[in-house]
Scaffold this motif. Structure first.
Motif, PDB file in Angstrom:
ATOM      1  N   GLN A 134       0.837  -1.219   0.000  1.00 45.68           N
ATOM      2  CA  GLN A 134       0.000   0.000   0.000  1.00 45.68           C
ATOM      3  C   GLN A 134       0.863   1.256   0.000  1.00 45.68           C
ATOM      4  O   GLN A 134       0.463   2.284  -0.559  1.00 45.68           O
ATOM      5  CB  GLN A 134      -0.917  -0.023   1.221  1.00 45.68           C
ATOM      6  N   SER A 159     -10.805  -1.819   7.532  1.00 41.92           N
ATOM      7  CA  SER A 159      -9.679  -0.914   7.281  1.00 41.92           C
ATOM      8  C   SER A 159     -10.188   0.527   7.298  1.00 41.92           C
ATOM      9  O   SER A 159     -11.255   0.841   6.758  1.00 41.92           O
ATOM     10  CB  SER A 159      -9.034  -1.223   5.934  1.00 41.92           C
ATOM     11  N   THR A 160      -9.393   1.444   7.885  1.00 38.02           N
ATOM     12  CA  THR A 160      -9.840   2.830   8.089  1.00 38.02           C
ATOM     13  C   THR A 160      -8.681   3.787   7.863  1.00 38.02           C
ATOM     14  O   THR A 160      -7.530   3.478   8.202  1.00 38.02           O
ATOM     15  CB  THR A 160     -10.387   3.015   9.514  1.00 38.02           C
ATOM     16  N   VAL A 161      -9.025   4.956   7.314  1.00 34.20           N
ATOM     17  CA  VAL A 161      -8.054   6.052   7.171  1.00 34.20           C
ATOM     18  C   VAL A 161      -8.422   7.102   8.211  1.00 34.20           C
ATOM     19  O   VAL A 161      -9.540   7.622   8.213  1.00 34.20           O
ATOM     20  CB  VAL A 161      -8.081   6.653   5.754  1.00 34.20           C
ATOM     21  N   ASP A 173      -9.056  11.833   2.075  1.00 34.73           N
ATOM     22  CA  ASP A 173      -9.964  11.262   1.072  1.00 34.73           C
ATOM     23  C   ASP A 173      -9.181  10.705  -0.115  1.00 34.73           C
ATOM     24  O   ASP A 173      -9.516   9.635  -0.658  1.00 34.73           O
ATOM     25  CB  ASP A 173     -10.945  12.336   0.582  1.00 34.73           C
ATOM     26  N   GLY A 176      -7.671   7.373   0.889  1.00 28.72           N
ATOM     27  CA  GLY A 176      -8.665   6.303   0.849  1.00 28.72           C
ATOM     28  C   GLY A 176      -9.011   5.915  -0.575  1.00 28.72           C
ATOM     29  O   GLY A 176      -9.163   4.715  -0.885  1.00 28.72           O
ATOM     30  N   GLN A 177      -9.150   6.867  -1.506  1.00 23.69           N
ATOM     31  CA  GLN A 177      -9.453   6.543  -2.898  1.00 23.69           C
ATOM     32  C   GLN A 177      -8.312   5.762  -3.539  1.00 23.69           C
ATOM     33  O   GLN A 177      -8.540   4.827  -4.313  1.00 23.69           O
ATOM     34  CB  GLN A 177      -9.716   7.836  -3.682  1.00 23.69           C
ATOM     35  N   ILE A 181     -10.148   2.330   0.230  1.00 23.20           N
ATOM     36  CA  ILE A 181     -10.727   2.267   1.570  1.00 23.20           C
ATOM     37  C   ILE A 181     -11.791   3.356   1.683  1.00 23.20           C
ATOM     38  O   ILE A 181     -11.495   4.548   1.512  1.00 23.20           O
ATOM     39  CB  ILE A 181      -9.651   2.455   2.647  1.00 23.20           C
ATOM     40  N   VAL A 184     -13.175   6.872   6.123  1.00 21.87           N
ATOM     41  CA  VAL A 184     -12.223   7.965   6.375  1.00 21.87           C
ATOM     42  C   VAL A 184     -12.761   8.731   7.577  1.00 21.87           C
ATOM     43  O   VAL A 184     -13.856   9.306   7.514  1.00 21.87           O
ATOM     44  CB  VAL A 184     -12.082   8.892   5.153  1.00 21.87           C
ATOM     45  N   VAL A 197      -3.225   4.986   8.282  1.00 20.28           N
ATOM     46  CA  VAL A 197      -4.038   3.986   7.592  1.00 20.28           C
ATOM     47  C   VAL A 197      -3.883   2.673   8.360  1.00 20.28           C
ATOM     48  O   VAL A 197      -2.766   2.167   8.504  1.00 20.28           O
ATOM     49  CB  VAL A 197      -3.596   3.798   6.130  1.00 20.28           C
ATOM     50  N   PRO A 203      -6.950  -4.562   0.888  1.00 20.83           N
ATOM     51  CA  PRO A 203      -7.950  -3.831   0.111  1.00 20.83           C
ATOM     52  C   PRO A 203      -8.191  -4.427  -1.276  1.00 20.83           C
ATOM     53  O   PRO A 203      -9.275  -4.248  -1.833  1.00 20.83           O
ATOM     54  CB  PRO A 203      -7.341  -2.416   0.012  1.00 20.83           C
TER      55      PRO A 203
END
Length: 205
Positions: A134, A159-161, A173, A176-177, A181, A184, A197, A203
């Motif tokens: 990643q 999974s989270t940003v 954002d 994540g794009q 993911i 956010v 992240v 992902p």
């Protein structure tokens, strides 16, 4: 037959001239050429002047609004008391240009992603090399300060940003794009240095 023979009455004292040498009868001096032509010259000069004056006066009398008091209102539509595009505030005065209608301030430009923002990618999925993969994606997208690490992923279901402040939302954002993911979240505790992240799964799986 002489003139005396034609006169049937006898001569009296009125027929005898006081001055025998004076001419008898009416004798007029011959008329000059100017006395015969001046009436025609006067007509030729005065006629155009009088005609011009008559046309001028006629035109002035027939101008709109000069003689007919109702001429100025003949073409007005009954009940229409405002001009097209004009505004009336009840005082009869039109607002000056730039006054009367407040203008909205220009909208602030949308924040743009800052690719030099520190981003840490934490592997909480237990998949070897997942954080490094990643990281390469983010570097390929133009991010210049991406690091990797490991995390337990406590309390997360996916999974989270995370981003530390509102000014970093546009950048989060984009992260994540880039990684695919959708979650956010604003959290200064989970992203103290900028953006974090946390990967609970791959992902791309």
């Amino acid at each position: 037959m002489s003139k005396a023979d034609e006169y049937p009455y006898p001569e009296d004292e009125f027929d005898v001239p006081a001055d025998p040498d004076a001419p008898r009868g009416v004798h007029r001096a011959p008329r000059s050429a100017w006395s015969r032509w001046w009436p025609f010259v006067a007509v030729l000069v005065l006629a155009p002047v009088l005609a011009y004056g008559a046309v001028t006066v006629w035109g002035m009398l027939n101008e709109p609004g000069s003689s007919d008091p109702g001429a100025s209102t003949a073409d007005e539509v009954p009940g229409d008391t405002t001009d097209d595009g004009a505004t009336d505030d009840g005082t009869g005065e039109q607002p000056a240009e730039g006054e009367g209608t407040p203008t909205e301030p220009d909208a602030a430009p949308a924040p743009q992603p800052v690719l030099s923002t520190p981003v840490v990618v934490l592997n909480a999925a237990g998949i070897a090399g997942l954080a490094g993969q990643q990281q390469e994606k983010l570097t390929g997208a133009g991010f210049t300060a991406v690091t990797t690490g490991n995390s337990e992923g406590d309390g997360l279901t996916g999974s989270t940003v995370f981003y530390a402040s509102e000014d970093l939302k546009a950048t989060a954002d984009l992260v994540g794009q880039t990684l695919g993911i959708a979650a956010v979240t604003l959290s200064a505790d989970d992203a103290p240095d900028g953006i974090s992240v946390v990967l609970l799964t791959d992902p791309e799986a």
